[in-house]
Write a protein that holds these residues in place. Sequence first.
Motif, PDB file in Angstrom:
ATOM      1  N   ILE A  63       0.838  -1.202   0.000  1.00  0.00           N
ATOM      2  CA  ILE A  63       0.000   0.000   0.000  1.00  0.00           C
ATOM      3  C   ILE A  63       0.875   1.254   0.000  1.00  0.00           C
ATOM      4  O   ILE A  63       0.636   2.197  -0.759  1.00  0.00           O
TER       5      ILE A  63
ATOM      6  N   TRP B  85       1.117   4.263  -3.012  1.00  0.00           N
ATOM      7  CA  TRP B  85       0.899   5.697  -2.792  1.00  0.00           C
ATOM      8  C   TRP B  85       2.181   6.495  -3.013  1.00  0.00           C
ATOM      9  O   TRP B  85       2.129   7.651  -3.459  1.00  0.00           O
TER      10      TRP B  85
ATOM     11  N   GLU C 268      -6.172   3.465   3.971  1.00  0.00           N
ATOM     12  CA  GLU C 268      -6.353   2.261   3.152  1.00  0.00           C
ATOM     13  C   GLU C 268      -5.882   1.018   3.905  1.00  0.00           C
ATOM     14  O   GLU C 268      -6.531  -0.031   3.852  1.00  0.00           O
TER      15      GLU C 268
ATOM     16  N   ASP D  20      -8.502   0.106   6.377  1.00  0.00           N
ATOM     17  CA  ASP D  20      -9.648  -0.484   5.690  1.00  0.00           C
ATOM     18  C   ASP D  20      -9.373  -1.932   5.295  1.00  0.00           C
ATOM     19  O   ASP D  20     -10.243  -2.798   5.426  1.00  0.00           O
ATOM     20  N   GLU D  21      -8.152  -2.189   4.799  1.00  0.00           N
ATOM     21  CA  GLU D  21      -7.806  -3.555   4.404  1.00  0.00           C
ATOM     22  C   GLU D  21      -7.642  -4.490   5.599  1.00  0.00           C
ATOM     23  O   GLU D  21      -7.734  -5.692   5.461  1.00  0.00           O
TER      24      GLU D  21
END
Length: 185
Positions: free
Chosen positions: A12, A16, A60, A63-64
Amino acid sequence: MTDTIKPSATRIATKWAFIGLAITIVLTYAFELLDIDPNSAAKYINYIPFIALLLLTQKEYRDELGGYMTFGQGFSAGFRYALFSGLLSALFTYIYLGFLSPDQWTKAMEVAQAQMEEKGTMTDEQVKVAMDFTNKYGMIMTVFAIAVGSAIMGAILSLIGAAIFKKERSIYDNDQEVIEQQPAE
């Protein structure tokens, strides 16, 4: 029984960081095209995407992880983004100033020399020595400062972001998951 793949903070953060690199490249060439002085207050515009993308990395990742993240996990994800972003920005800066637009480095050196001479606190010989040193090692020092500065600023921002996005499971959350995972009879 299904195996679930644990989310990767590195994956991740890397995603980004590359998005941040693309934004940095666009901003760099926009500044050059519009002939904006790199020492003006406009240089702080570059911090906005850095901060936003660091926070998006942490969000993120949370969330994951199913909506839950410890402070340490949040810090780790944000700091990885900052580290990768700093290294990519440093590499781009080296390529940009050394090969793609060396005239930008030359302009910066001329401005630095003019500022030293304008202050009048250095002799002509001292200005010459300082400029020789800067021409020889300045680009490497700039690239190093970008990488280290991004890591330091990223560590501070990661602490703040981790505090914002932290959401740890309570014992009730764990019990609810067990109930939801039991097969219906």
